[in-house]
Design a protein around this motif. Structure first.
Motif, PDB file in Angstrom:
ATOM      1  N   LYS A  10       0.831  -1.200   0.000  1.00  0.00           N
ATOM      2  CA  LYS A  10       0.000   0.000   0.000  1.00  0.00           C
ATOM      3  C   LYS A  10       0.872   1.259   0.000  1.00  0.00           C
ATOM      4  CE  LYS A  10      -4.249  -1.702   2.210  1.00  0.00           C
ATOM      5  NZ  LYS A  10      -5.204  -1.173   1.211  1.00  0.00           N
ATOM      6  N   LEU A  11       0.547   2.171  -0.906  1.00  0.00           N
ATOM      7  CA  LEU A  11       1.267   3.439  -1.025  1.00  0.00           C
ATOM      8  C   LEU A  11       0.297   4.581  -0.756  1.00  0.00           C
ATOM      9  CD1 LEU A  11       3.784   5.117  -1.838  1.00  0.00           C
ATOM     10  CD2 LEU A  11       2.971   4.971  -4.209  1.00  0.00           C
ATOM     11  N   GLY A  12       0.616   5.405   0.236  1.00  0.00           N
ATOM     12  CA  GLY A  12      -0.193   6.569   0.555  1.00  0.00           C
ATOM     13  C   GLY A  12       0.670   7.793   0.721  1.00  0.00           C
ATOM     14  N   PHE A  13       0.013   8.933   0.935  1.00  0.00           N
ATOM     15  CA  PHE A  13       0.743  10.176   1.172  1.00  0.00           C
ATOM     16  C   PHE A  13       0.006  10.992   2.226  1.00  0.00           C
ATOM     17  CE2 PHE A  13      -2.296  11.184  -2.145  1.00  0.00           C
ATOM     18  CZ  PHE A  13      -2.792  12.437  -1.768  1.00  0.00           C
ATOM     19  N   LEU A  14       0.751  11.897   2.857  1.00  0.00           N
ATOM     20  CA  LEU A  14       0.238  12.739   3.934  1.00  0.00           C
ATOM     21  C   LEU A  14       0.491  14.194   3.589  1.00  0.00           C
ATOM     22  CD1 LEU A  14      -0.666  13.337   6.917  1.00  0.00           C
ATOM     23  CD2 LEU A  14       1.708  12.871   7.574  1.00  0.00           C
ATOM     24  N   THR A  15      -0.545  15.033   3.719  1.00  0.00           N
ATOM     25  CA  THR A  15      -0.394  16.462   3.433  1.00  0.00           C
ATOM     26  C   THR A  15      -0.878  17.283   4.614  1.00  0.00           C
ATOM     27  OG1 THR A  15      -0.976  18.258   1.911  1.00  0.00           O
ATOM     28  CG2 THR A  15      -2.653  16.582   2.294  1.00  0.00           C
ATOM     29  N   ILE A  16      -0.255  18.438   4.828  1.00  0.00           N
ATOM     30  CA  ILE A  16      -0.592  19.289   5.965  1.00  0.00           C
ATOM     31  C   ILE A  16      -1.695  20.271   5.640  1.00  0.00           C
ATOM     32  CG2 ILE A  16       1.134  21.049   5.435  1.00  0.00           C
ATOM     33  CD1 ILE A  16       1.609  21.368   8.422  1.00  0.00           C
ATOM     34  N   GLY A  17      -1.885  20.621   4.358  1.00  0.00           N
ATOM     35  CA  GLY A  17      -2.973  21.511   3.974  1.00  0.00           C
ATOM     36  C   GLY A  17      -2.817  22.939   4.435  1.00  0.00           C
ATOM     37  N   LEU A  18      -1.646  23.524   4.244  1.00  0.00           N
ATOM     38  CA  LEU A  18      -1.440  24.917   4.623  1.00  0.00           C
ATOM     39  C   LEU A  18      -2.283  25.850   3.763  1.00  0.00           C
ATOM     40  CD1 LEU A  18       2.426  25.103   5.177  1.00  0.00           C
ATOM     41  CD2 LEU A  18       0.631  24.905   6.897  1.00  0.00           C
ATOM     42  N   PHE A  19      -2.599  27.031   4.309  1.00  0.00           N
ATOM     43  CA  PHE A  19      -3.346  28.013   3.541  1.00  0.00           C
ATOM     44  C   PHE A  19      -2.918  29.424   3.921  1.00  0.00           C
ATOM     45  CE2 PHE A  19      -5.954  26.955   7.279  1.00  0.00           C
ATOM     46  CZ  PHE A  19      -6.154  28.213   7.841  1.00  0.00           C
ATOM     47  N   ASP A  20      -3.177  30.355   3.023  1.00  0.00           N
ATOM     48  CA  ASP A  20      -2.944  31.775   3.251  1.00  0.00           C
ATOM     49  C   ASP A  20      -4.101  32.307   4.099  1.00  0.00           C
ATOM     50  OD1 ASP A  20      -2.886  34.566   3.099  1.00  0.00           O
ATOM     51  OD2 ASP A  20      -2.113  34.567   1.049  1.00  0.00           O
ATOM     52  N   PRO A  21      -3.831  32.940   5.247  1.00  0.00           N
ATOM     53  CA  PRO A  21      -4.939  33.431   6.075  1.00  0.00           C
ATOM     54  C   PRO A  21      -5.830  34.431   5.350  1.00  0.00           C
ATOM     55  CG  PRO A  21      -2.826  34.293   6.849  1.00  0.00           C
ATOM     56  CD  PRO A  21      -2.517  33.220   5.863  1.00  0.00           C
ATOM     57  N   ARG A  25      -9.892  29.545   1.689  1.00  0.00           N
ATOM     58  CA  ARG A  25     -10.601  28.596   0.827  1.00  0.00           C
ATOM     59  C   ARG A  25      -9.658  28.013  -0.219  1.00  0.00           C
ATOM     60  NH1 ARG A  25     -16.119  29.367  -2.857  1.00  0.00           N
ATOM     61  NH2 ARG A  25     -15.989  27.290  -3.817  1.00  0.00           N
ATOM     62  N   ARG A  26      -8.795  28.847  -0.789  1.00  0.00           N
ATOM     63  CA  ARG A  26      -7.883  28.369  -1.830  1.00  0.00           C
ATOM     64  C   ARG A  26      -6.986  27.248  -1.305  1.00  0.00           C
ATOM     65  NH1 ARG A  26      -8.084  26.829  -6.217  1.00  0.00           N
ATOM     66  NH2 ARG A  26      -6.628  25.188  -5.697  1.00  0.00           N
ATOM     67  N   GLY A  27      -6.487  27.387  -0.084  1.00  0.00           N
ATOM     68  CA  GLY A  27      -5.644  26.346   0.484  1.00  0.00           C
ATOM     69  C   GLY A  27      -6.390  25.046   0.700  1.00  0.00           C
ATOM     70  N   HIS A  28      -7.638  25.145   1.173  1.00  0.00           N
ATOM     71  CA  HIS A  28      -8.431  23.934   1.363  1.00  0.00           C
ATOM     72  C   HIS A  28      -8.776  23.283   0.024  1.00  0.00           C
ATOM     73  CE1 HIS A  28      -8.812  25.557   5.427  1.00  0.00           C
ATOM     74  NE2 HIS A  28      -9.272  24.372   5.806  1.00  0.00           N
ATOM     75  N   GLU A  29      -9.056  24.103  -0.979  1.00  0.00           N
ATOM     76  CA  GLU A  29      -9.316  23.555  -2.310  1.00  0.00           C
ATOM     77  C   GLU A  29      -8.077  22.848  -2.856  1.00  0.00           C
ATOM     78  OE1 GLU A  29     -11.875  23.235  -4.369  1.00  0.00           O
ATOM     79  OE2 GLU A  29     -13.311  24.054  -2.950  1.00  0.00           O
ATOM     80  N   SER A  30      -6.910  23.431  -2.607  1.00  0.00           N
ATOM     81  CA  SER A  30      -5.671  22.804  -3.059  1.00  0.00           C
ATOM     82  C   SER A  30      -5.513  21.423  -2.434  1.00  0.00           C
ATOM     83  CB  SER A  30      -4.473  23.687  -2.697  1.00  0.00           C
ATOM     84  OG  SER A  30      -3.251  23.051  -3.009  1.00  0.00           O
ATOM     85  N   THR A  31      -5.830  21.303  -1.138  1.00  0.00           N
ATOM     86  CA  THR A  31      -5.737  20.002  -0.474  1.00  0.00           C
ATOM     87  C   THR A  31      -6.681  18.995  -1.118  1.00  0.00           C
ATOM     88  OG1 THR A  31      -5.088  20.990   1.643  1.00  0.00           O
ATOM     89  CG2 THR A  31      -6.099  18.813   1.717  1.00  0.00           C
ATOM     90  N   LEU A  32      -7.906  19.406  -1.398  1.00  0.00           N
ATOM     91  CA  LEU A  32      -8.869  18.502  -2.029  1.00  0.00           C
ATOM     92  C   LEU A  32      -8.412  18.105  -3.428  1.00  0.00           C
ATOM     93  CD1 LEU A  32     -12.183  20.195  -0.863  1.00  0.00           C
ATOM     94  CD2 LEU A  32     -11.204  18.051  -0.022  1.00  0.00           C
ATOM     95  N   GLU A  33      -7.822  19.048  -4.164  1.00  0.00           N
ATOM     96  CA  GLU A  33      -7.314  18.737  -5.507  1.00  0.00           C
ATOM     97  C   GLU A  33      -6.159  17.746  -5.439  1.00  0.00           C
ATOM     98  OE1 GLU A  33      -6.363  22.552  -7.097  1.00  0.00           O
ATOM     99  OE2 GLU A  33      -8.456  23.224  -7.126  1.00  0.00           O
TER     100      GLU A  33
END
Length: 339
Positions: A10-21, A25-33
């Motif tokens: 199994k291969l997975g990845f972990l992301t922190i989901g940083l965003f510009d205060p 919304r753009r940062g959260h959208e980037s995480t979903l993308e």
């Protein structure tokens, strides 16, 4: 154990989901993308970190609820939810709800201990009960029981027009087998095994019996499995920081190497009163990284990974890294993408 002749399962990845205060919304959208890209590339799992009172994902369960509606196959995990910030009963309800919405793809990773900077956040988080809160394993046992269907109250039945259950609702039957404990000590590894949980081991461990990272991590894997009812079949996922450069531009390679160089000094010796020991980040071509992983004592005893993406890179960097992980490094480790 995965040797060059034995494939990574199994291969997975972990992301922190940083965003510009200024534009969260753009940062959260980037995480979903990024999670959607992971599914297209055939990854088995995508995991998100938490960051309370910071500019990162503060509500991983909510983010994964959104991800569950944009994906259909990839497993979705948290690495990890610190339970000190949560009410176990309420979290059990949220986890079961998202698991059902995802079709049984949720893999909640959890940990215990007081919230970070507890003295500073206690007035806001637990203004009336701060001194009475239990941040130890008992808090986790409550969550495990609620998720696995143990009674939460002695009352059930009909009251007027309303029907009440004595167990957390909704109940997702398979979720109890997909709970992970994020541990960095021998005690936590053994405890997770005794509870029948799965085990997340990351790039940080406590230097208790040694100052050799690989030796310590290997001891945790073995202690966990020795205590687990499933023994050698008990699931362990390793979460090192891995940065393949196969398709990176010269500018990206320079940035990645500078990032690793800046973080490397902390790996020389245990850090702080807790003696936390950090693993070296792995940067280079997929061939070079695969060679280093096959030489890693703990990696040789696991067949699942959730490689951590670096904290502060740009969206395009994550696209390149994930693409190389799925098309270059994964196959070099014997892994095959899921369709």
């Amino acid at each position: 154990m995965p040797k060059p002749s034995e494939p990574l399962r199994k291969l997975g990845f972990l992301t922190i989901g940083l965003f510009d205060p200024g534009d969260p919304r753009r940062g959260h959208e980037s995480t979903l993308e990024v999670i959607q890209l992971g599914e297209r590339l055939g990854f088995d799992s995508a995991w998100v970190r938490h960051r309370h009172l910071q500019y990162g994902i503060s509500s991983p369960v909510a983010v994964l609820a959104a991800a569950s509606q944009r994906t259909s196959r990839i497993e979705l995990g948290t690495a990890v939810i610190p339970l000190g910030w949560e009410n176990p009963l309420r979290l059990a309800e949220d986890l079961a709800t998202v698991d059902l919405l995802s079709g049984g793809r949720l893999n909640p990773g959890l940990s215990v201990g007081p919230p970070m900077h507890y003295d500073r956040v206690r007035p806001a988080l637990y203004p009336d009960t701060g001194d009475a809160e239990d941040f130890g394993y008992e808090r986790m046992r409550r969550l495990l029981g609620f998720v696995r269907g143990e009674p939460a109250t002695d009352f059930s039945g009909t009251e007027g027009f309303e029907v009440f259950s004595d167990r957390v609702q909704p109940h997702s039957p398979g979720l109890g087998r997909r709970l992970w404990y994020g541990g960095g000590s021998l005690r936590s590894a053994r405890w997770a095994g005794e509870q029948g949980m799965n085990f997340l081991t990351s790039s940080v461990v406590k230097a208790e019996e040694s100052e050799d990272f690989e030796e310590i991590q290997l001891s945790h894997v073995r202690a966990f499995r020795a205590a687990h009812p499933d023994g050698e079949r008990a699931r362990v996922s390793q979460g090192l920081v891995v940065i393949p450069t196969d398709s990176a531009s010269p500018g990206q390679r320079a940035k990645y190497e500078a990032y690793v160089d800046k973080r490397t000094p902390r790996t020389a010796s245990p850090q702080g009163p807790a003696r936390m020991l950090f693993a070296r980040d792995l940067v280079g071509t997929s061939e070079e990284i695969a060679e280093r992983l096959y030489a890693h004592a703990a990696f040789r005893e696991i067949d699942e990974v959730a490689f951590a993406l670096p904290f502060t890179f740009e969206h395009d960097d994550y696209v390149q890294i994930l693409t190389d992980l799925a098309t270059r490094l994964g196959p070099a480790l014997g892994w095959q993408p899921r369709g």
